[in-house]
Motif scaffolding. Structure first.
Motif, mmCIF file in Angstrom:
data_model
loop_
_atom_site.group_PDB
_atom_site.id
_atom_site.type_symbol
_atom_site.label_atom_id
_atom_site.label_comp_id
_atom_site.label_asym_id
_atom_site.label_seq_id
_atom_site.Cartn_x
_atom_site.Cartn_y
_atom_site.Cartn_z
ATOM 1 N N PHE A 102 2.375 -6.222 12.838
ATOM 2 C CA PHE A 102 2.867 -6.145 14.310
ATOM 3 C C PHE A 102 3.430 -4.570 14.398
ATOM 4 C CE2 PHE A 102 6.160 -6.049 17.441
ATOM 5 C CZ PHE A 102 5.478 -6.895 18.437
ATOM 6 N N PRO A 103 3.132 -3.947 15.543
ATOM 7 C CA PRO A 103 2.228 -4.431 16.620
ATOM 8 C C PRO A 103 0.780 -4.356 16.198
ATOM 9 C CG PRO A 103 3.007 -2.302 17.097
ATOM 10 C CD PRO A 103 3.664 -2.703 15.917
ATOM 11 N N ARG A 104 -0.056 -5.327 16.960
ATOM 12 C CA ARG A 104 -1.599 -5.059 16.541
ATOM 13 C C ARG A 104 -2.354 -4.536 17.728
ATOM 14 N NH1 ARG A 104 -3.287 -9.084 12.944
ATOM 15 N NH2 ARG A 104 -5.182 -7.774 13.257
ATOM 16 N N TYR A 105 -1.794 -4.504 19.012
ATOM 17 C CA TYR A 105 -2.617 -3.983 20.226
ATOM 18 C C TYR A 105 -3.043 -2.457 19.714
ATOM 19 C CZ TYR A 105 -4.585 -2.691 24.924
ATOM 20 O OH TYR A 105 -5.080 -2.268 25.724
ATOM 21 N N GLY A 106 -4.345 -2.279 19.973
ATOM 22 C CA GLY A 106 -4.893 -0.806 19.577
ATOM 23 C C GLY A 106 -4.935 -0.492 18.242
ATOM 24 N N GLN A 107 -4.764 -1.417 17.290
ATOM 25 C CA GLN A 107 -5.148 -1.224 15.897
ATOM 26 C C GLN A 107 -6.478 -1.252 15.635
ATOM 27 O OE1 GLN A 107 -4.085 -4.389 13.063
ATOM 28 N NE2 GLN A 107 -2.839 -3.042 11.920
ATOM 29 N N THR A 108 -6.963 -0.118 15.053
ATOM 30 C CA THR A 108 -8.341 0.146 14.878
ATOM 31 C C THR A 108 -8.517 0.118 13.474
ATOM 32 O OG1 THR A 108 -7.957 2.413 14.746
ATOM 33 C CG2 THR A 108 -8.499 1.544 16.932
ATOM 34 N N LYS A 109 -7.665 0.331 12.435
ATOM 35 C CA LYS A 109 -8.019 0.185 11.047
ATOM 36 C C LYS A 109 -6.759 -0.112 10.410
ATOM 37 C CE LYS A 109 -7.245 5.033 10.255
ATOM 38 N NZ LYS A 109 -7.806 6.479 9.536
ATOM 39 N N VAL A 110 -6.976 -0.647 9.218
ATOM 40 C CA VAL A 110 -5.915 -1.337 8.351
ATOM 41 C C VAL A 110 -6.178 -0.476 6.961
ATOM 42 C CG1 VAL A 110 -4.631 -3.117 6.992
ATOM 43 C CG2 VAL A 110 -5.824 -3.432 9.482
ATOM 44 N N GLU A 111 -5.045 0.380 6.578
ATOM 45 C CA GLU A 111 -4.877 1.118 5.415
ATOM 46 C C GLU A 111 -5.141 -0.014 3.987
ATOM 47 O OE1 GLU A 111 -5.709 3.974 5.379
ATOM 48 O OE2 GLU A 111 -5.738 4.615 7.565
ATOM 49 N N ARG A 112 -5.567 0.552 3.242
ATOM 50 C CA ARG A 112 -5.377 -0.059 1.815
ATOM 51 C C ARG A 112 -5.474 -1.803 1.814
ATOM 52 N NH1 ARG A 112 -0.961 2.798 2.976
ATOM 53 N NH2 ARG A 112 0.523 1.027 3.200
ATOM 54 N N LEU A 113 -6.536 -1.904 2.597
ATOM 55 C CA LEU A 113 -7.104 -3.450 2.427
ATOM 56 C C LEU A 113 -8.508 -3.636 2.469
ATOM 57 C CD1 LEU A 113 -6.097 -6.368 3.261
ATOM 58 C CD2 LEU A 113 -6.531 -6.075 5.628
ATOM 59 N N SER A 114 -8.705 -4.536 1.593
ATOM 60 C CA SER A 114 -10.098 -4.641 1.331
ATOM 61 C C SER A 114 -10.282 -6.066 1.151
ATOM 62 C CB SER A 114 -10.597 -3.789 0.145
ATOM 63 O OG SER A 114 -12.106 -4.054 -0.029
ATOM 64 N N LEU A 115 -10.961 -6.952 1.859
ATOM 65 C CA LEU A 115 -11.100 -8.330 1.750
ATOM 66 C C LEU A 115 -12.569 -8.651 1.474
ATOM 67 C CD1 LEU A 115 -8.818 -9.704 4.576
ATOM 68 C CD2 LEU A 115 -8.365 -9.385 2.314
ATOM 69 N N SER A 116 -12.996 -9.422 0.613
ATOM 70 C CA SER A 116 -14.141 -9.837 0.235
ATOM 71 C C SER A 116 -14.502 -10.857 1.455
ATOM 72 C CB SER A 116 -14.350 -10.601 -1.043
ATOM 73 O OG SER A 116 -13.619 -11.777 -1.068
ATOM 74 N N PRO A 117 -15.811 -10.947 1.493
ATOM 75 C CA PRO A 117 -16.371 -11.976 2.624
ATOM 76 C C PRO A 117 -15.862 -13.221 2.474
ATOM 77 C CG PRO A 117 -18.247 -10.657 1.857
ATOM 78 C CD PRO A 117 -17.279 -10.113 0.905
ATOM 79 N N GLU A 118 -15.537 -13.491 1.249
ATOM 80 C CA GLU A 118 -15.209 -15.228 0.944
ATOM 81 C C GLU A 118 -13.888 -15.254 1.504
ATOM 82 O OE1 GLU A 118 -14.547 -18.411 -2.459
ATOM 83 O OE2 GLU A 118 -15.494 -16.506 -2.961
ATOM 84 N N MET A 119 -12.839 -14.229 0.980
ATOM 85 C CA MET A 119 -11.347 -14.152 1.347
ATOM 86 C C MET A 119 -11.409 -13.953 3.039
ATOM 87 S SD MET A 119 -8.536 -14.261 0.391
ATOM 88 C CE MET A 119 -8.474 -13.680 -1.251
ATOM 89 N N GLN A 120 -12.425 -13.352 3.759
ATOM 90 C CA GLN A 120 -12.237 -13.422 5.117
ATOM 91 C C GLN A 120 -12.566 -14.582 5.839
ATOM 92 O OE1 GLN A 120 -14.684 -10.272 6.708
ATOM 93 N NE2 GLN A 120 -13.934 -8.431 5.555
ATOM 94 N N ARG A 121 -13.575 -15.342 5.076
ATOM 95 C CA ARG A 121 -13.695 -16.669 5.580
ATOM 96 C C ARG A 121 -12.380 -17.624 5.440
ATOM 97 N NH1 ARG A 121 -18.858 -15.704 3.421
ATOM 98 N NH2 ARG A 121 -18.086 -16.849 1.310
ATOM 99 N N HIS A 122 -11.684 -17.449 4.389
ATOM 100 C CA HIS A 122 -10.533 -18.248 4.297
ATOM 101 C C HIS A 122 -9.653 -17.790 5.058
ATOM 102 C CE1 HIS A 122 -11.774 -20.739 0.786
ATOM 103 N NE2 HIS A 122 -12.327 -19.566 0.090
ATOM 104 N N THR A 123 -9.253 -16.530 5.303
ATOM 105 C CA THR A 123 -8.230 -15.874 6.115
ATOM 106 C C THR A 123 -8.300 -16.528 7.311
ATOM 107 O OG1 THR A 123 -8.072 -13.888 4.789
ATOM 108 C CG2 THR A 123 -7.080 -13.971 6.680
ATOM 109 N N VAL A 124 -9.691 -16.590 8.099
ATOM 110 C CA VAL A 124 -9.941 -17.045 9.393
ATOM 111 C C VAL A 124 -9.662 -18.474 9.389
ATOM 112 C CG1 VAL A 124 -11.594 -17.287 11.124
ATOM 113 C CG2 VAL A 124 -11.540 -15.151 9.816
ATOM 114 N N SER A 125 -10.251 -19.113 8.397
ATOM 115 C CA SER A 125 -9.892 -20.642 8.452
ATOM 116 C C SER A 125 -8.422 -21.116 8.664
ATOM 117 C CB SER A 125 -10.379 -21.365 7.095
ATOM 118 O OG SER A 125 -10.310 -22.591 7.202
ATOM 119 N N GLU A 126 -7.740 -20.112 7.857
ATOM 120 C CA GLU A 126 -6.052 -20.582 7.773
ATOM 121 C C GLU A 126 -5.552 -20.091 9.103
ATOM 122 O OE1 GLU A 126 -4.274 -21.818 5.596
ATOM 123 O OE2 GLU A 126 -5.762 -22.165 4.389
#
Length: 391
Positions: free
Chosen positions: A60-84
């Protein structure tokens, strides 16, 4: 006069403020054994619930956020994150629908959506405000049969808007859909893909000459059963994923499934006191200050400090929420509003103010500065003008 609270707490104050904030208790009164000091009340008002939460990652804030530093999520982690995220959004929406939560926010890089329970602001039914929007998002809502209005649009422009967007859809069918609008309809920011070199959301001008996309008057309002359709769209569209595969941030005043208890960052300072100068005491709060927290903190400051000043930093992309006013024909009886929301987590005093209806005759203003003098408010209201904000 110094504040009766600060960033440091005793053990009892820390425990009482956490208990009061998490359980939505009015520490100042009621049948309980919690510490009732001003410090406990202050810190309890700084508590909110958030999903998701990742240490070291600004959500927060999120509006206009184009990138997130120091973050690397695997495809499986992304699926779990979206599911949550899906489970959390469904949970908090059900709370608002059952009027056991007064409101919540969904914050993404492309938009901010506010859901309000029936009775808040005098409305007869649940209501959602989505801002800012683009033609792509509005077209997607129409495709999903989500009925909406644009209450901040001038009357003439509002009447012409559906016809214009329908013409644009027909042109897209004949000539092929514009790739940028197609991505927006899916909730994908074109700037995040190679080949689309726009750094910001560009405002578009309709044939009526009124600026729409990304502006304050582009806000859409969804009411009643249509809110469920809007939730389904937010769940199914690619809006559920931002930079790095992160879903939008959900903020609420009460607990919901998957939420984490958070607190505003508090920093206290003492200014002056040297060379004969009088001392002044300052407390800075950083983070998403929810509407009910601002109300509680303002009342608390006024009751303990006869002379003080409060300045707010408004999230400019959400100014539309402050400008929105309910139509008189949609107003619910006051008794209906307050009685149905008695279990929403707000104290009766704050709830009564949240259920008040703003008059159409009031000037459209955004409050940014409040002075307390001798127990009275001196509110500085500045009329919001988009051209001034862009300077």
């Amino acid at each position: 006069k110094g504040w009766l609270w600060g960033e440091h707490l005793s053990t009892v104050e820390a425990a009482s403020s956490t208990t009061g904030g998490a359980r939505c208790l009015d520490i100042a009164q009621g049948n309980h054994c919690l510490d009732t000091s001003a410090s406990s009340q202050f810190h309890a008002a700084c508590i909110y619930w958030q999903h998701p939460t990742l240490p070291g990652v600004p959500l927060f804030p999120r509006y206009g956020q184009t990138k997130v530093e120091r973050l690397s999520l695997s495809p499986e982690m992304q699926r779990h994150t979206v599911s949550e995220f899906i489970n959390s959004l469904q949970s908090v929406y059900q709370l608002v629908k059952a009027r056991q939560c007064p409101y919540f926010y969904v914050c993404s890089p492309l938009y901010t959506c506010l859901f309000r329970a029936a009775g808040i602001g005098g409305s007869q039914q649940i209501l959602a405000l989505l801002t800012p929007t683009t033609n792509g998002i509005r077209t997607a809502l129409q495709r999903e049969d989500v009925e909406y209005t644009m209450p901040l649009r001038p009357a003439a422009a509002s009447a012409a808007q559906p016809e214009q967007e329908e013409e644009q859809q027909e042109n897209c069918t004949e000539k092929g859909e514009d790739p940028t609008e197609f991505l927006e309809s899916l909730g994908i920011e074109a700037d995040s893909l190679s080949g689309f070199a726009s750094a910001n959301v560009k405002a578009k001008t309709t044939t009526s000459g009124v600026v729409l996309d990304g502006k304050t008057d582009s806000m859409v309002c969804v009411e009643g059963v249509e809110c469920q359709s809007l939730v389904n769209y937010l769940l199914n569209a690619k809006l559920a994923q931002g930079p790095g595969g992160l879903p939008p941030t959900i903020l609420a005043p009460v607990a919901f499934q998957g939420a984490t208890l958070r607190s505003l960052k508090i920093k206290e300072h003492t200014l002056g006191g040297k060379g004969g100068q009088s001392k002044s005491y300052q407390i800075n709060l950083q983070g998403p200050i929810l509407p009910h927290s601002l109300q509680i903190l303002t009342n608390l400051s006024l009751s303990h400090n006869p002379s003080a000043q409060l300045k707010t930093h408004t999230q400019e992309d959400t100014v539309s929420f402050s400008l929105y006013k309910l139509d008189q024909q949609s107003v619910a009886p006051a008794a209906f509003a307050s009685a149905g929301l008695k279990d929403c987590g707000l104290s009766s005093e704050v709830l009564q103010k949240f259920c008040q209806v703003r008059s159409r005759s009031e000037e459209l203003t955004v409050i940014r500065d409040i002075h307390f003098r001798k127990g009275r408010y001196d509110v500085k209201e500045t009329e919001y003008r988009e051209d001034e904000n862009e300077k």
